[in-house]
Design a protein around this motif. Structure first.
Motif, PDB file in Angstrom:
ATOM      1  N   VAL A  88       0.731  -1.215   0.535  1.00  0.00           N
ATOM      2  CA  VAL A  88      -0.106   0.218  -0.020  1.00  0.00           C
ATOM      3  C   VAL A  88       0.676   1.223  -0.047  1.00  0.00           C
ATOM      4  O   VAL A  88       0.828   1.995  -0.474  1.00  0.00           O
ATOM      5  CB  VAL A  88      -1.013  -0.184   1.255  1.00  0.00           C
ATOM      6  CG1 VAL A  88      -1.873   1.682   1.459  1.00  0.00           C
ATOM      7  CG2 VAL A  88      -1.769  -0.632   0.769  1.00  0.00           C
ATOM      8  N   LEU A  89       2.032   1.434   0.652  1.00  0.00           N
ATOM      9  CA  LEU A  89       2.751   2.126   1.168  1.00  0.00           C
ATOM     10  C   LEU A  89       3.114   2.543  -0.420  1.00  0.00           C
ATOM     11  O   LEU A  89       3.496   3.810  -1.003  1.00  0.00           O
ATOM     12  CB  LEU A  89       3.990   2.490   2.226  1.00  0.00           C
ATOM     13  CG  LEU A  89       4.434   3.085   1.954  1.00  0.00           C
ATOM     14  CD1 LEU A  89       4.113   4.664   2.920  1.00  0.00           C
ATOM     15  CD2 LEU A  89       5.650   3.003   3.517  1.00  0.00           C
ATOM     16  N   LEU A  90       3.632   1.588  -1.591  1.00  0.00           N
ATOM     17  CA  LEU A  90       4.743   1.402  -2.105  1.00  0.00           C
ATOM     18  C   LEU A  90       3.967   2.176  -3.376  1.00  0.00           C
ATOM     19  O   LEU A  90       4.099   2.795  -4.236  1.00  0.00           O
ATOM     20  CB  LEU A  90       5.534   0.506  -2.579  1.00  0.00           C
ATOM     21  CG  LEU A  90       6.378   0.239  -4.459  1.00  0.00           C
ATOM     22  CD1 LEU A  90       7.320   1.828  -4.094  1.00  0.00           C
ATOM     23  CD2 LEU A  90       6.854  -1.129  -4.351  1.00  0.00           C
TER      24      LEU A  90
ATOM     25  N   ALA B   5       1.404   6.353  -7.434  1.00  0.00           N
ATOM     26  CA  ALA B   5       0.475   7.024  -7.682  1.00  0.00           C
ATOM     27  C   ALA B   5       0.571   8.802  -7.190  1.00  0.00           C
ATOM     28  O   ALA B   5       0.254   9.290  -8.446  1.00  0.00           O
ATOM     29  CB  ALA B   5      -0.308   6.335  -6.492  1.00  0.00           C
ATOM     30  N   VAL B   6       1.506   8.850  -6.321  1.00  0.00           N
ATOM     31  CA  VAL B   6       1.313  10.569  -6.155  1.00  0.00           C
ATOM     32  C   VAL B   6       2.814  10.865  -7.292  1.00  0.00           C
ATOM     33  O   VAL B   6       1.898  11.787  -7.529  1.00  0.00           O
ATOM     34  CB  VAL B   6       1.586  11.129  -5.133  1.00  0.00           C
ATOM     35  CG1 VAL B   6       2.273  11.754  -4.933  1.00  0.00           C
ATOM     36  CG2 VAL B   6       0.983  10.566  -3.963  1.00  0.00           C
TER      37      VAL B   6
ATOM     38  N   VAL C  64       7.970  -1.600 -11.372  1.00  0.00           N
ATOM     39  CA  VAL C  64       8.781  -1.054 -10.242  1.00  0.00           C
ATOM     40  C   VAL C  64       9.189  -1.455  -8.350  1.00  0.00           C
ATOM     41  O   VAL C  64       9.546  -2.133  -7.722  1.00  0.00           O
ATOM     42  CB  VAL C  64       9.023   0.782 -10.088  1.00  0.00           C
ATOM     43  CG1 VAL C  64       8.911   1.442  -8.931  1.00  0.00           C
ATOM     44  CG2 VAL C  64       9.222   1.272 -10.981  1.00  0.00           C
ATOM     45  N   SER C  65       7.736  -2.246  -8.948  1.00  0.00           N
ATOM     46  CA  SER C  65       7.183  -2.586  -7.366  1.00  0.00           C
ATOM     47  C   SER C  65       8.236  -3.942  -7.363  1.00  0.00           C
ATOM     48  O   SER C  65       8.296  -4.232  -6.443  1.00  0.00           O
ATOM     49  CB  SER C  65       5.732  -3.183  -7.874  1.00  0.00           C
ATOM     50  OG  SER C  65       5.473  -4.010  -6.744  1.00  0.00           O
ATOM     51  N   MET C  66       8.000  -4.806  -8.528  1.00  0.00           N
ATOM     52  CA  MET C  66       9.278  -6.285  -8.713  1.00  0.00           C
ATOM     53  C   MET C  66      10.393  -5.615  -8.290  1.00  0.00           C
ATOM     54  O   MET C  66      10.962  -7.142  -7.475  1.00  0.00           O
ATOM     55  CB  MET C  66       8.886  -6.794  -9.635  1.00  0.00           C
ATOM     56  CG  MET C  66       7.516  -6.974 -10.394  1.00  0.00           C
ATOM     57  SD  MET C  66       7.299  -8.133 -11.741  1.00  0.00           S
ATOM     58  CE  MET C  66       6.970  -6.428 -13.144  1.00  0.00           C
ATOM     59  N   GLY C  67      10.858  -4.637  -8.178  1.00  0.00           N
ATOM     60  CA  GLY C  67      12.521  -4.517  -8.012  1.00  0.00           C
ATOM     61  C   GLY C  67      12.464  -3.734  -6.973  1.00  0.00           C
ATOM     62  O   GLY C  67      13.381  -4.379  -5.931  1.00  0.00           O
TER      63      GLY C  67
END
Length: 645
Positions: free
Chosen positions: A15-17, A22-23, A49-52
């Motif tokens: 959620v934080l990532l 998103a911002v 980016v998330s996977m990394g």
């Protein structure tokens, strides 16, 4: 095999990532949309980016990565909904700057309504009568192939750095290179002009949208600059004393800019207006089908014993939330018009149009993808309908009528943009086995997070560059918002060059006829009228690099032997180039926002400028653009070779 209930999904780190991405991506898309009239889908870069990042934190599940891309994709949808409409309030002169609480209410509540209205559509459009949702499928494929995100992250990081550095060196920063390379001159009575922007982000946009759209938008600009402006200067300027007085004594380039700003850009307004109406009319059967699906799904409700992969947000809580979200909007409309007899109908129009057009947006996103979803056409239809009703309630000469219509259209636009994007994300989640209600909750969190920063970002950009001011050097053009302002203002007696708008509508009709003929012949090349209208409306310097980026995408397809092949095959070939292009766009946009801070604080546009001996000419700028283009091409051709079609 673990069930979705056992696999981590809606974790704190995810959620934080998602909120951070998103911002950041919403700010970047706001800049890009105001600058070039286009926004980019952010789900795939966010997934990479998330996977990394999650791998660095010990490894993330496919469902955590899906949650991140779901929340982060709100960055493009909220930014699109805001920049298409809310700057119109500035252009109309109703606001002098962007009011934080109002922007938050419109964008945040509009986005949340988009989530709520789209929830009952999931079962009918994804499960029972599934639509393609091409971008949702592409995102699912990236998530499934996420064992090695390292190369993708390197591409994104490198290109973002390049995009940021070039923007820093450009006119609004260090002034080492100009923003544009252009030439103009008088040829007897005629006025000639040609130029190109030197923005790497625009090359990236062109690579993403492809050669077809690139040809269409640059053709629209050539029509405006190399046909309409010379003809107007030669034959009509003498009969237009207002513009003739402004042009007198100006250079060819200055004269072209004045004629475009005062008259020729309204050809694009007319073409966009007829294009938006035609798009909705031509898709009327699909629209009705989407509306019927939404109503039928809402009536069914949720079953009691559903699998984890079938659980949506509970309908009863959605109805409670709907009421809670509508009340602040009712208060907002009351504050504008000062009459409950008007604000209540405004709210009813917003609710009805919101649900209908979220259904429409979701259906069209399922057919052609979110990037090709005609949200601006949907918003024009909303503003026209709202204007007619408001004219009956307020009178055709109302000073607040245009503003009220824009306020309704802004909420509907945000809801429709989020609704179409939501269904793309839910399609990706369906393909990877995610839990729908967790995605729906994440999209709501992401949308509201983006809404929190929209007003500060818009105010910063407006103070540094200007928004929607065609006479100000370096102003962000905000084409869709200018169109919305023109439509609303025209409905309530505003002074507009209706002859140019009518001529633009005729041009739009001709483009529609050409596109219909191409469709009847089964041609792969199409001429979408809204793309042509954007080309007519925006400066030529923006459209030329978009065309060049599309040309690079075509050369990459040729190198891999996939020209004319299946779309999914071409998407796989283009993925490294798309990531590089997304990095260029994001890096340049974020640097543009960063540069705006010292400009606003110091109140000097040249605060970062180096001494003049470090200012290089157009040739250096063109060389830099050529190097960036070569890097995009090399990234694309070095991709794993695809099987030939």
């Amino acid at each position: 095999m673990s069930s979705p209930a056992q696999i981590p999904q809606l974790t704190f780190r995810a959620v934080l990532l998602a909120v951070i991405l998103a911002v950041v991506l919403s700010a970047a898309n706001a800049y890009l949309g105001l600058f070039a009239g286009l926004t980019i889908a952010t789900a795939i870069p966010a997934a990479v980016v998330s996977m990394g990042v999650l791998r660095l934190l010990g490894g993330g599940t496919i469902l955590e990565n899906n949650i991140v891309q779901t929340g982060a994709s709100a960055g493009s949808s909220i930014a699109a909904g805001v920049i298409f409409t809310i700057p119109a309030l500035l252009i109309l002169g109703y606001w002098q700057d962007f009011k934080y609480s109002w922007v938050l209410a419109i964008a945040g509540l509009g986005g949340l309504l988009g989530v709520l209205f789209s929830v009952p559509l999931r079962r009918s459009m994804i499960v029972e009568d599934p639509l393609p949702f091409p971008e949702g499928k592409a995102a699912a494929e990236v998530l499934k192939a996420g064992e090695n995100p390292g190369p993708g992250l390197k591409i994104l990081g490198l290109s973002a750095g390049i995009g940021g550095l070039v923007k820093l060196a450009a006119e609004s920063g260090l002034r080492m290179i100009p923003d544009n390379a252009a030439g103009a001159g008088f040829f007897g009575k005629y006025l000639g002009y040609m130029g190109t922007g030197l923005s790497p982000a625009l090359l990236g946009v062109g690579y993403i949208v492809g050669l077809n759209i690139g040809i269409v938008v640059v053709s629209g600009s050539i029509l405006a600059y190399n046909i309409a402006i010379p003809l107007y200067h030669a034959f009509f300027l003498a009969g237009d004393p207002e513009v003739a007085a402004q042009v007198a004594g100006k250079t060819a380039a200055e004269a072209a800019a004045i004629i475009r700003a005062e008259r020729i850009r309204y050809l694009g307004v007319g073409a966009m207006l007829i294009g938006g109406i035609w798009t909705l009319f031509s898709l009327r059967k699909s629209l009705l089908s989407g509306i019927r699906s939404g109503i039928a799904a809402a009536r069914k409700g949720a079953g009691a014993n559903l699998a984890e992969t079938e659980r949506d947000l509970p309908m009863k809580w959605m109805l409670v939330a709907l009421v809670l979200f509508i009340l602040p909007l009712l208060a907002l409309y009351q504050a504008i018009v000062g009459s409950w007899g008007v604000s209540v109908p405004m709210t009813i129009i917003m609710i009805v149009a919101g649900f209908l057009f979220v259904s429409v947006s979701a259906y069209l996103a399922g057919l052609v993808g979110s990037s090709n979803n005609p949200v601006s056409g949907i918003t024009i239809a909303t503003i026209l309908f709202a204007s007619v009703v408001l004219m009956l309630l307020l009178g055709s000469d109302s000073k607040i009528g245009a503003v009220a219509a824009i306020m309704i259209g802004a909420v509907v636009c945000c809801a429709a943009a989020v609704g179409g994007d939501n269904l793309q994300d839910l399609k990706a989640g369906y393909l990877v086995g995610a839990t729908p209600w967790k995605q729906q909750l994440m999209l709501g969190i992401g949308a509201f997070s983006c809404a929190l920063i929209m007003a500060p970002v818009l105010n910063l950009l407006h103070q540094a560059y200007g928004i929607g001011d065609p006479t100000r050097e370096g102003s962000l053009q905000a084409p869709q918002a200018t169109l919305m302002a023109s439509v609303a203002q025209g409905m309530f007696g505003g002074k507009l060059p209706w002859d140019m708008i009518a001529a633009g509508a005729v041009i739009g009709a001709i483009v529609i006829a050409i596109d219909s003929a191409l469709k009847a012949r089964g041609s792969h090349f199409r001429v979408p009228v809204l793309a042509a209208a954007i080309g007519i409306y925006l400066p030529l310097e923006l459209m030329v690099p978009i065309f060049l980026g599309g040309l690079l995408a075509y050369f990459v397809e040729r190198r891999h032997g996939v020209v004319g092949a299946d779309e999914s095959l071409r998407d796989r070939v283009h993925r490294p180039g798309v990531l590089f292009s997304a990095g260029l766009i994001t890096g340049e946009a974020l640097m543009g926002i960063a540069i705006a801070i010292p400009i606003v604080v110091s109140e000097r546009a040249d605060v970062l400028a180096l001494p003049e001996r470090f200012h290089f000419g157009q040739a250096v700028g063109l060389a830099v653009l050529a190097i960036v283009g070569w890097l995009i091409y090399r990234t694309g051709v070095r991709a794993p070779h695809a099987p030939r079609a």
